[in-house]
Design a protein around this motif. Structure first.
Motif, mmCIF file in Angstrom:
data_model
loop_
_atom_site.group_PDB
_atom_site.id
_atom_site.type_symbol
_atom_site.label_atom_id
_atom_site.label_comp_id
_atom_site.label_asym_id
_atom_site.label_seq_id
_atom_site.Cartn_x
_atom_site.Cartn_y
_atom_site.Cartn_z
ATOM 1 N N ALA A 481 31.750 39.235 27.101
ATOM 2 C CA ALA A 481 32.102 39.940 28.336
ATOM 3 C C ALA A 481 32.905 39.045 29.275
ATOM 4 O O ALA A 481 33.883 39.492 29.896
ATOM 5 C CB ALA A 481 30.829 40.440 29.030
ATOM 6 N N LEU A 482 32.543 37.763 29.400
ATOM 7 C CA LEU A 482 33.261 36.863 30.304
ATOM 8 C C LEU A 482 34.701 36.643 29.842
ATOM 9 O O LEU A 482 35.639 36.637 30.654
ATOM 10 C CB LEU A 482 32.522 35.523 30.395
ATOM 11 N N GLU A 487 40.744 38.351 29.816
ATOM 12 C CA GLU A 487 41.776 39.036 29.018
ATOM 13 C C GLU A 487 42.378 40.209 29.770
ATOM 14 O O GLU A 487 43.574 40.488 29.652
ATOM 15 C CB GLU A 487 41.154 39.501 27.698
ATOM 16 N N ASN A 488 41.565 40.903 30.572
ATOM 17 C CA ASN A 488 42.025 42.102 31.262
ATOM 18 C C ASN A 488 42.570 41.828 32.659
ATOM 19 O O ASN A 488 43.058 42.765 33.300
ATOM 20 C CB ASN A 488 40.878 43.114 31.366
ATOM 21 N N MET A 565 31.407 46.399 38.134
ATOM 22 C CA MET A 565 30.454 47.366 38.667
ATOM 23 C C MET A 565 29.453 46.661 39.577
ATOM 24 O O MET A 565 29.135 45.474 39.408
ATOM 25 C CB MET A 565 29.713 48.069 37.537
ATOM 26 N N ILE A 566 28.958 47.403 40.570
ATOM 27 C CA ILE A 566 27.902 46.967 41.481
ATOM 28 C C ILE A 566 26.818 48.034 41.457
ATOM 29 O O ILE A 566 27.100 49.220 41.668
ATOM 30 C CB ILE A 566 28.419 46.788 42.916
ATOM 31 N N SER A 567 25.582 47.623 41.206
ATOM 32 C CA SER A 567 24.477 48.588 41.159
ATOM 33 C C SER A 567 23.219 47.933 41.718
ATOM 34 O O SER A 567 23.195 46.729 42.030
ATOM 35 C CB SER A 567 24.250 49.086 39.727
ATOM 36 N N GLU A 568 22.143 48.726 41.828
ATOM 37 C CA GLU A 568 20.872 48.252 42.363
ATOM 38 C C GLU A 568 19.757 48.554 41.365
ATOM 39 O O GLU A 568 19.800 49.560 40.653
ATOM 40 C CB GLU A 568 20.567 48.925 43.696
ATOM 41 N N TRP A 577 30.132 43.924 34.056
ATOM 42 C CA TRP A 577 31.443 44.222 33.493
ATOM 43 C C TRP A 577 31.245 45.182 32.324
ATOM 44 O O TRP A 577 30.541 44.868 31.362
ATOM 45 C CB TRP A 577 32.113 42.932 33.017
ATOM 46 N N LYS A 578 31.813 46.374 32.461
ATOM 47 C CA LYS A 578 31.724 47.401 31.423
ATOM 48 C C LYS A 578 30.268 47.698 31.037
ATOM 49 O O LYS A 578 29.936 47.837 29.853
ATOM 50 C CB LYS A 578 32.529 46.983 30.185
ATOM 51 N N GLY A 579 29.411 47.781 32.028
ATOM 52 C CA GLY A 579 28.028 48.142 31.797
ATOM 53 C C GLY A 579 27.088 47.003 31.501
ATOM 54 O O GLY A 579 25.874 47.193 31.502
ATOM 55 N N ARG A 580 27.584 45.783 31.248
ATOM 56 C CA ARG A 580 26.710 44.642 30.962
ATOM 57 C C ARG A 580 26.462 43.875 32.259
ATOM 58 O O ARG A 580 27.399 43.459 32.942
ATOM 59 C CB ARG A 580 27.348 43.714 29.927
#
Length: 594
Positions: A481-482, A487-488, A565-568, A577-580
């Motif tokens: 993921a890192l 890459e993106n 992404m930011i979630s709680e 990043w992409k759900g991870r």
């Protein structure tokens, strides 16, 4: 003695009439004495020997070798004189005798000329080729024959260091803006280029990339299994295949495979600790490191979110109070705090008195707290410009050895403890099973400090398992993921990206793969495990501020890639990043309420 270049000359000078030498010369003297004059003439014509000529000078040439006696060397007696030195010049009567004694030498010269290089290679000294870097110049390459190391002149080093310090001070003063100048342009152009690609092209590349990813992941896992079972032959074959398909300048998976293969190879050879120390000691210009860190701030939101989360939490805690004490675990350059000092300076009613205690593991050498002291000087200059009363203290000690009574806590101060991604290097129970682990010791000490708020930012990397294969699989998915983030967001040919991946990502991965025991310093855990630790230490979790969470979500959405992404989750602020989930943030206080 065999390697001494002038050993032959020294021997002849010391033993000119040695019996064994005379005996060895006797057969050659007889051969020369019996040689006919026809042979002399034939040899002379074949080797282009020019006899002394009448005129102002004398030429004596053998093939491509030529010796000239200038006219002013000659006198009327056939003797060459120069600067008090006397050289006899061969006369016609002695020419034939001289030729007899010199034929072997000239024949060797003629044969040797055939093996001389065609280009003009200078010769310096006795039998040594003069390379371009022999006269005080440093050779560009450091091959086997080169004994010189490229060293920048002192003036260049001082100029580079002054430029780096000036840049660092400027960045600290400006708070490391997330999208500074050229780095913002690099990320913006990359994102626009990816957005403008056609859907068909994206699908085609995504399909091809997926094939490479699956292959390299499978090869890495199979190789790790062979290494863990000590299958040297099988692991070596798999390493060859991985190296063939990997590259530090390829796509994300090829780069990750390049560094992971280095870790596996070092683990197989038992040189993991040595490799990690070499990577840590590898010198990179300070300016390059600053630019690399700047690029990472622009491309990845992890550091920026952590900074904003801590700053806004502290501002709320110190509202209406006159004294603030920050205990910072893992302080380095001090880049975290100029934004806070600026906000406090503009606070209604004036800024509070700010005291920062920096805690970090001592560095080897005469100044174990040098980095922290330099950070204190920078922050002191910032506070002076902003008009904030400021005090700094550096504590060079292991985090687990710092006790609450060592910090001189003032009851009138608002005490804030902060750690940003530093606790991942604390040792866990795997090495201290018969005593309290350093992680629990640090948390117990923080609880005894009774802080108003403990701001904790974590690397959510569940790759601290005792079993190698379990640890390797988790690390593979995490670092995938890192590298995909880079890459993106950053072009592949960007030099700073190579530094970020090598110095910020690959070192951690290699340490986790190649090292064991006390040499393995990378030991992150997931945020749920840390939550249990904090509660055992007597800390209680505070709720998240909804205004801060909303602000951070807006920042990430407007300034960074859409896949961040930011979630709680249960009072934890999660970044991914992409759900991870890659990072986690939370706030804590002592369970004893004043």
């Amino acid at each position: 003695m065999l390697t001494e270049e002038d050993i032959v000359d020294k021997f002849f000078y010391q033993y000119p009439d040695h019996p064994e030498l005379l005996q060895a010369e006797q057969p050659f003297a007889e051969i020369l004495a019996n040689t006919s004059s026809d042979a002399h003439e034939s040899f002379a014509s074949s080797t282009s020997i020019l006899m002394p000529s009448q005129g102002n000078g004398t030429d004596f040439m053998v093939s491509r070798c030529q010796v000239q006696y200038p006219a002013f060397f000659l006198n009327g007696t056939g003797i060459a004189e120069a600067s008090g030195l006397v050289f006899p010049i061969p006369s016609e009567s002695s020419t034939r005798t001289d030729m007899l004694s010199s034929m072997a030498f000239f024949r060797g010269m003629e044969e040797a000329n055939r093996f001389l290089p065609a280009d003009n290679v200078m010769v310096a000294g006795r039998g040594r080729k003069k390379r371009p870097g022999m006269d005080g110049e440093v050779e560009a390459g450091l091959g086997r024959s080169s004994k010189q190391i490229t060293v920048l002149p002192r003036c260049v080093q001082e100029e580079e260091e002054a430029t780096a310090l000036e840049m660092l001070d400027r960045l600290v003063l400006n708070g490391y803006d997330a999208h500074p100048g050229e780095m913002q342009e690099v990320v913006r152009v990359t994102l626009e280029d990816k957005e403008n690609k056609s859907a068909i092209g994206r699908r085609g590349r995504r399909g091809a990339r997926h094939t490479v990813v699956t292959d390299l992941e499978t090869l890495l896992i199979r190789c790790a299994e062979a290494v863990s079972s000590n299958d040297v032959h099988g692991a070596s074959k798999l390493l060859e295949r991985i190296k063939w398909h990997s590259s530090p300048t390829g796509d994300a998976k090829q780069r990750l495979a390049h560094y992971f293969s280095q870790g596996l190879e070092a683990r197989l050879a038992g040189t993991g600790s040595r490799l990690y120390r070499a990577l840590m000691e590898k010198h990179t210009l300070t300016v390059g490191l600053i630019k690399a860190f700047h690029l990472h701030m622009a491309a990845c939101c992890s550091m920026k979110v952590g900074l904003l989360f801590a700053i806004n939490t502290i501002c709320k805690a110190v509202a209406g109070r006159r004294k603030l004490h920050i205990v910072h675990y893992g302080i380095t350059t001090g880049f975290q705090w100029p934004d806070l000092l600026r906000l406090l300076a503009n606070r209604e009613g004036g800024p509070p008195q700010v005291r920062i205690t920096g805690i970090n593991t001592p560095r080897p050498g005469l100044r174990p707290a040098q980095i922290m002291e330099e950070a204190g000087d920078r922050l002191g200059n910032c506070a002076k410009q902003f008009g904030v009363p400021f005090e700094f203290r550096a504590v060079a000690s292991k985090p687990e050895d710092v006790r609450a009574e060592d910090l001189h806590i003032d009851p009138d101060e608002v005490l804030v403890v902060n750690s940003m991604y530093e606790f991942r290097t604390l040792m866990d129970e795997s090495l201290t099973f018969d005593m309290v682990s350093p992680r629990d010791m640090v948390l117990n000490n923080i609880s005894k400090m009774r802080p108003a708020v403990f701001v904790q930012s974590l690397v959510n990397g569940p790759y601290s398992a005792a079993f190698f294969m379990t640890r390797f699989r988790h690390a593979l998915y995490y670092f995938t993921a890192l590298f995909d983030v880079m890459e993106n967001t950053v072009p592949r040919d960007n030099d700073q990206r190579l530094l970020v991946e090598r110095d910020m990502l690959a070192r951690s991965a290699i340490n986790m793969i190649a090292c064991e025991g006390a040499d393995r310093v990378e030991r992150p855990q997931n945020y749920k495990e840390w939550q249990a630790r904090n509660e055992r230490a007597g800390l209680r979790q505070l709720p998240l501020d909804p205004d801060v969470v909303l602000m951070l979500k807006d920042q990430v959405k407007s300034r960074y890639h859409k896949h961040f992404m930011i979630s709680e989750d249960h009072r934890w602020l999660l970044q991914g990043w992409k759900g991870r989930v890659l990072y986690a943030h939370s706030t804590w206080a002592s369970q004893v309420i004043d």
